[in-house]
Design a protein around this motif. Structure first.
Motif, mmCIF file in Angstrom:
data_model
loop_
_atom_site.group_PDB
_atom_site.id
_atom_site.type_symbol
_atom_site.label_atom_id
_atom_site.label_comp_id
_atom_site.label_asym_id
_atom_site.label_seq_id
_atom_site.Cartn_x
_atom_site.Cartn_y
_atom_site.Cartn_z
ATOM 1 N N GLY A 97 0.857 -1.216 0.122
ATOM 2 C CA GLY A 97 -0.053 -0.100 -0.056
ATOM 3 C C GLY A 97 0.743 1.256 -0.152
ATOM 4 N N TYR A 98 2.167 1.341 0.144
ATOM 5 C CA TYR A 98 2.842 2.395 0.327
ATOM 6 C C TYR A 98 3.495 2.339 -1.323
ATOM 7 C CZ TYR A 98 3.407 2.988 5.296
ATOM 8 O OH TYR A 98 3.302 3.104 6.469
ATOM 9 N N PHE A 99 2.962 1.611 -2.113
ATOM 10 C CA PHE A 99 3.684 1.632 -3.573
ATOM 11 C C PHE A 99 2.512 1.709 -4.976
ATOM 12 C CE2 PHE A 99 6.945 -0.330 -1.294
ATOM 13 C CZ PHE A 99 8.175 0.277 -1.589
ATOM 14 N N THR A 100 1.328 1.514 -4.048
ATOM 15 C CA THR A 100 -0.067 1.687 -4.927
ATOM 16 C C THR A 100 -1.207 2.047 -3.974
ATOM 17 O OG1 THR A 100 -1.559 0.574 -6.307
ATOM 18 C CG2 THR A 100 -0.683 -0.852 -4.576
ATOM 19 N N PRO A 101 -2.095 2.932 -4.364
ATOM 20 C CA PRO A 101 -3.091 3.218 -3.504
ATOM 21 C C PRO A 101 -3.699 2.199 -2.948
ATOM 22 C CG PRO A 101 -3.213 4.722 -5.429
ATOM 23 C CD PRO A 101 -2.110 3.489 -5.729
ATOM 24 N N ILE A 102 -3.946 2.133 -1.489
ATOM 25 C CA ILE A 102 -4.027 1.000 -0.718
ATOM 26 C C ILE A 102 -5.717 0.728 -0.885
ATOM 27 C CG2 ILE A 102 -4.822 2.063 1.435
ATOM 28 C CD1 ILE A 102 -3.334 -0.247 2.829
ATOM 29 N N ARG A 103 -6.519 1.616 -1.127
ATOM 30 C CA ARG A 103 -7.926 1.328 -1.185
ATOM 31 C C ARG A 103 -8.278 0.758 -2.562
ATOM 32 N NH1 ARG A 103 -7.063 6.198 1.254
ATOM 33 N NH2 ARG A 103 -8.692 6.571 3.047
ATOM 34 N N GLU A 104 -7.477 0.868 -3.514
ATOM 35 C CA GLU A 104 -7.626 0.121 -4.818
ATOM 36 C C GLU A 104 -6.962 -1.192 -4.819
ATOM 37 O OE1 GLU A 104 -5.701 2.360 -7.758
ATOM 38 O OE2 GLU A 104 -6.911 4.175 -7.298
ATOM 39 N N LEU A 105 -5.936 -1.160 -3.760
ATOM 40 C CA LEU A 105 -5.304 -2.478 -3.611
ATOM 41 C C LEU A 105 -6.372 -3.536 -3.117
ATOM 42 C CD1 LEU A 105 -2.801 -4.215 -3.836
ATOM 43 C CD2 LEU A 105 -2.002 -3.485 -1.789
ATOM 44 N N ILE A 106 -6.886 -2.970 -1.808
ATOM 45 C CA ILE A 106 -7.892 -3.791 -1.112
ATOM 46 C C ILE A 106 -9.033 -4.395 -1.993
ATOM 47 C CG2 ILE A 106 -9.212 -4.102 0.896
ATOM 48 C CD1 ILE A 106 -7.184 -2.527 2.128
ATOM 49 N N GLY B 254 -17.986 -13.093 -12.044
ATOM 50 C CA GLY B 254 -18.298 -12.808 -13.260
ATOM 51 C C GLY B 254 -19.376 -13.044 -13.885
ATOM 52 N N ALA B 255 -19.619 -12.722 -15.307
ATOM 53 C CA ALA B 255 -20.967 -13.175 -16.027
ATOM 54 C C ALA B 255 -20.811 -14.819 -16.117
ATOM 55 C CB ALA B 255 -20.960 -12.422 -17.197
ATOM 56 N N ASP B 256 -19.608 -15.173 -16.231
ATOM 57 C CA ASP B 256 -19.751 -16.592 -16.438
ATOM 58 C C ASP B 256 -19.668 -17.540 -15.188
ATOM 59 O OD1 ASP B 256 -17.242 -15.849 -15.430
ATOM 60 O OD2 ASP B 256 -15.955 -16.850 -17.136
ATOM 61 N N GLY B 257 -19.868 -16.817 -14.246
ATOM 62 C CA GLY B 257 -19.935 -17.582 -12.698
ATOM 63 C C GLY B 257 -18.847 -17.829 -11.917
ATOM 64 N N PHE B 258 -17.392 -17.580 -12.587
ATOM 65 C CA PHE B 258 -16.225 -17.507 -12.280
ATOM 66 C C PHE B 258 -15.927 -16.545 -11.211
ATOM 67 C CE2 PHE B 258 -16.101 -20.429 -15.953
ATOM 68 C CZ PHE B 258 -15.628 -21.483 -15.218
ATOM 69 N N VAL B 259 -15.256 -16.870 -10.185
ATOM 70 C CA VAL B 259 -14.687 -15.883 -9.165
ATOM 71 C C VAL B 259 -13.298 -15.247 -9.512
ATOM 72 C CG1 VAL B 259 -13.980 -15.605 -6.820
ATOM 73 C CG2 VAL B 259 -15.836 -17.160 -7.111
ATOM 74 N N THR B 260 -13.375 -13.915 -9.702
ATOM 75 C CA THR B 260 -12.268 -13.259 -10.323
ATOM 76 C C THR B 260 -11.751 -12.047 -9.433
ATOM 77 O OG1 THR B 260 -13.408 -11.532 -11.323
ATOM 78 C CG2 THR B 260 -12.842 -13.540 -12.830
ATOM 79 N N PHE B 261 -10.538 -11.662 -9.530
ATOM 80 C CA PHE B 261 -9.981 -10.757 -8.765
ATOM 81 C C PHE B 261 -9.635 -9.490 -9.652
ATOM 82 C CE2 PHE B 261 -9.644 -14.630 -6.491
ATOM 83 C CZ PHE B 261 -10.163 -14.422 -4.955
ATOM 84 N N ASP B 262 -9.853 -8.297 -9.201
ATOM 85 C CA ASP B 262 -9.562 -7.232 -9.989
ATOM 86 C C ASP B 262 -8.328 -6.605 -9.524
ATOM 87 O OD1 ASP B 262 -9.448 -5.186 -11.910
ATOM 88 O OD2 ASP B 262 -10.956 -3.839 -10.929
ATOM 89 N N VAL B 263 -7.094 -7.199 -9.496
ATOM 90 C CA VAL B 263 -5.833 -6.821 -8.827
ATOM 91 C C VAL B 263 -4.563 -6.960 -9.766
ATOM 92 C CG1 VAL B 263 -5.425 -8.947 -7.519
ATOM 93 C CG2 VAL B 263 -4.119 -6.797 -6.490
ATOM 94 N N HIS B 264 -3.785 -5.874 -9.956
ATOM 95 C CA HIS B 264 -2.563 -6.043 -10.985
ATOM 96 C C HIS B 264 -1.885 -7.257 -10.500
ATOM 97 C CE1 HIS B 264 1.064 -4.991 -13.406
ATOM 98 N NE2 HIS B 264 0.218 -4.392 -13.823
ATOM 99 N N ALA C 36 1.278 -7.916 -10.670
ATOM 100 C CA ALA C 36 2.746 -7.491 -10.004
ATOM 101 C C ALA C 36 2.222 -7.118 -8.629
ATOM 102 C CB ALA C 36 3.190 -6.366 -10.854
ATOM 103 N N ALA C 37 0.899 -6.470 -8.555
ATOM 104 C CA ALA C 37 0.648 -6.141 -6.961
ATOM 105 C C ALA C 37 0.438 -7.473 -5.985
ATOM 106 C CB ALA C 37 -0.734 -5.051 -6.816
ATOM 107 N N ALA C 38 -0.336 -8.335 -6.737
ATOM 108 C CA ALA C 38 -1.002 -9.484 -6.108
ATOM 109 C C ALA C 38 0.494 -10.346 -5.692
ATOM 110 C CB ALA C 38 -1.637 -10.274 -6.962
ATOM 111 N N PHE C 39 1.247 -10.363 -6.681
ATOM 112 C CA PHE C 39 2.804 -11.220 -6.370
ATOM 113 C C PHE C 39 3.261 -10.809 -5.307
ATOM 114 C CE2 PHE C 39 7.229 -11.517 -6.962
ATOM 115 C CZ PHE C 39 7.305 -13.013 -7.005
ATOM 116 N N TRP C 40 3.503 -9.468 -5.202
ATOM 117 C CA TRP C 40 4.397 -8.716 -4.409
ATOM 118 C C TRP C 40 3.783 -8.833 -3.094
ATOM 119 C CZ3 TRP C 40 9.332 -8.824 -4.497
ATOM 120 C CH2 TRP C 40 9.883 -8.658 -5.966
ATOM 121 N N THR C 41 2.519 -8.566 -2.867
ATOM 122 C CA THR C 41 1.534 -8.863 -1.513
ATOM 123 C C THR C 41 1.695 -10.067 -0.970
ATOM 124 O OG1 THR C 41 -0.142 -7.112 -2.428
ATOM 125 C CG2 THR C 41 -0.674 -8.623 -0.423
ATOM 126 N N LEU C 42 1.655 -11.076 -1.887
ATOM 127 C CA LEU C 42 1.820 -12.466 -1.438
ATOM 128 C C LEU C 42 3.162 -12.891 -0.990
ATOM 129 C CD1 LEU C 42 -0.756 -14.491 -3.912
ATOM 130 C CD2 LEU C 42 -1.128 -13.471 -1.698
#
Length: 498
Positions: free
Chosen positions: A196-205, A213-223, A225-231
């Protein structure tokens, strides 16, 4: 000549033989304990079960650790002038810190800040030892949170030892599972906050919130790179604070290795008063232990059981000691129960133990303190006089270095203007030099916050006002609404030879 060389070699062989007879070689056998220690390298032989203790230093650690944790967690949420109070925006190469915005050109300020931090650490170490590690180091603070989770889920030291020895059952699964669930939760919050110090934390959360989604699958709207470094930082926090713990302090932290260079006999650190405590040993409550040749130490080993790095402070000052003071609190509790005076283990200096006096004013401490004060003053001055405007001038190096039109000489330049201020400004360009230099093909321009602008610039001057073929000039950029906001760069104006 050859006879002299042969004689010298013969004498050398005889001397070596004589020395070998006087100092016989001894074969050293490696003990089993040394073999285990070398084979395991970074790994502790036994798991450390810390005892829960209360006291002055435990409370002090809480009062110093909680504000740091709160500041770390809340800073990305703080908004100043419509943006996060601290945001390191790497794609745009802008570093927003409170009310200021820094650019890569300000890298020297960051270097000076790191140097100031290092010298401040040296000064504190000379005065009160390794207290940074014991009270404010993130590794220590996060390890304490993980130890709290152990105490909460598995109980105190004896209960944890018993739980680890017993077989797997429902109780053990629940307690162990609850502990690791809290560990992962703390690690994920830590990783999320750090990114959250490198990307706006509200958008990150919001990006980690699952969406269907419309196809019924669960998706995450996170970049990605941000997901990788967070994990990644989630995993590293879980590993360092949950599993490695004291191994980081003992074997990975460079500070533990060079701290002894800054210690002297007047440095305050955790010491065991051997003159008062020896000879140690158990005794009955009302026993005249001094008549039996015993000291105040009852050899209860509480000081070892509470130590997060698993050392015995009674063996003397050791590089692994982080000066956390937990052994002081534990020993004082035992002294209270035995009705003995407190302070068998305490923060003191070697000189205090030997002579009864500690010299707080000494050359090394004075030198470090003076250097820190000078650097802080220079840093504040540099920040106060920093101009959020930069200019870069490149002269046209084409086939024609200059052009002559009538009685005037012309040079062409490329000017890059960077508005690093948080407000928009209209800038004008002036030329300073020995002559009537004029700027052609240009008009004052408005640059928005953080905008960079590149323009070609033609500068002309009467031919008779050029004293040399190479003349030094300065191109100056000034904000029309703030004359103090200015930047300039020197360059060369080339004309025909006289």
């Amino acid at each position: 000549m050859q006879d002299h060389i042969a004689l010298g070699v013969k004498q050398g062989i005889e001397e070596v033989a004589t020395v070998s007879e006087k100092i016989p070689a001894k074969e050293v056998q490696e003990t089993e304990e040394q073999h285990i220690r070398y084979r395991q390298l970074y790994e502790a032989a036994d798991k450390i079960y810390t005892r829960k203790v209360s006291g002055f230093f435990q409370k002090l650690r809480r009062y110093t650790g909680l504000p740091l944790i709160a500041g770390f967690l809340l800073m990305p949420w703080l908004v100043i002038d419509g943006r996060p109070a601290m945001l390191f925006d790497l794609p745009t190469r802008q570093f927003h810190i409170l009310w200021m915005t820094f650019w890569p050109q300000d890298g020297m300020l960051l270097a000076w800040l790191l140097i100031i931090a290092a010298f401040t650490l040296f000064t504190v170490t000379v005065l009160v030892g390794r207290v940074w590690c014991g009270f404010t180091c993130p590794q220590t603070v996060w390890t304490l949170m993980y130890i709290w989770a152990e105490h909460f889920c598995e109980g105190d030291r004896n209960k944890r030892i018993k739980l680890d020895k017993q077989g797997w059952n429902t109780e053990k699964v629940i307690r162990k599972g609850g502990k690791h669930l809290i560990w992962v939760g703390i690690a994920f919050i830590t990783g999320l906050t750090f990114i959250g110090y490198f990307t706006p934390i509200r958008e990150l959360i919001m990006g980690f919130v699952p969406q269907i989604g419309a196809d019924g699958f669960v998706t995450f709207d996170v970049h990605p790179a941000a997901a990788f470094w967070t994990l990644f930082f989630t995993f590293m926090t879980y590993l360092n604070a949950g599993w490695m713990r004291e191994q980081v302090c003992k074997y990975m932290c460079p500070y533990a290795r060079f701290q002894s260079v800054m210690y002297d006999t007047d440095t305050l650190a955790v010491h065991y008063d051997a003159g008062r405590g020896e000879t140690r040993g158990p005794r009955k409550p009302k026993e005249d232990y001094k008549a039996n040749g015993k000291g105040d130490c009852i050899d209860c080993s509480w000081c070892v059981q509470v130590c997060p790095v698993d050392i015995d402070i009674r063996e003397g000052l050791q590089y692994e000691c982080i000066n956390c003071g937990l052994c002081v609190d534990a020993c004082n509790q035992v002294m209270d129960k035995m009705n003995y005076p407190r302070g068998l283990i305490r923060f003191t200096s070697e000189d205090q133990l030997e002579t009864g006096h500690t010299h707080f004013v000494r050359p090394r401490l004075f030198g470090y303190s003076l250097a820190v004060l000078v650097m802080i003053s220079a840093f504040i001055y540099a920040i106060g006089n920093r101009q959020p405007l930069s200019i870069d001038v490149v002269r046209d190096r084409g086939t024609k270095m200059y052009r002559i039109s009538g009685d005037k000489v012309q040079n062409v330049y490329t000017v890059n203007i960077n508005n690093m201020d948080r407000n928009a400004h209209i800038y004008r360009i002036d030329v300073v030099g020995e002559g009537d230099y004029k700027v052609r093909g240009y008009r004052p321009m408005q640059l928005e916050e953080g905008e960079r602008f590149t323009l070609p610039l033609r500068i002309v001057v009467p031919r008779d006002q050029l004293p040399e073929s190479k003349n030094e000039i300065s191109i100056r950029v000034t904000a029309k609404d703030d004359e103090s906001m200015t930047a300039e760069q020197k360059t060369i104006f080339i004309g025909p030879k006289k």
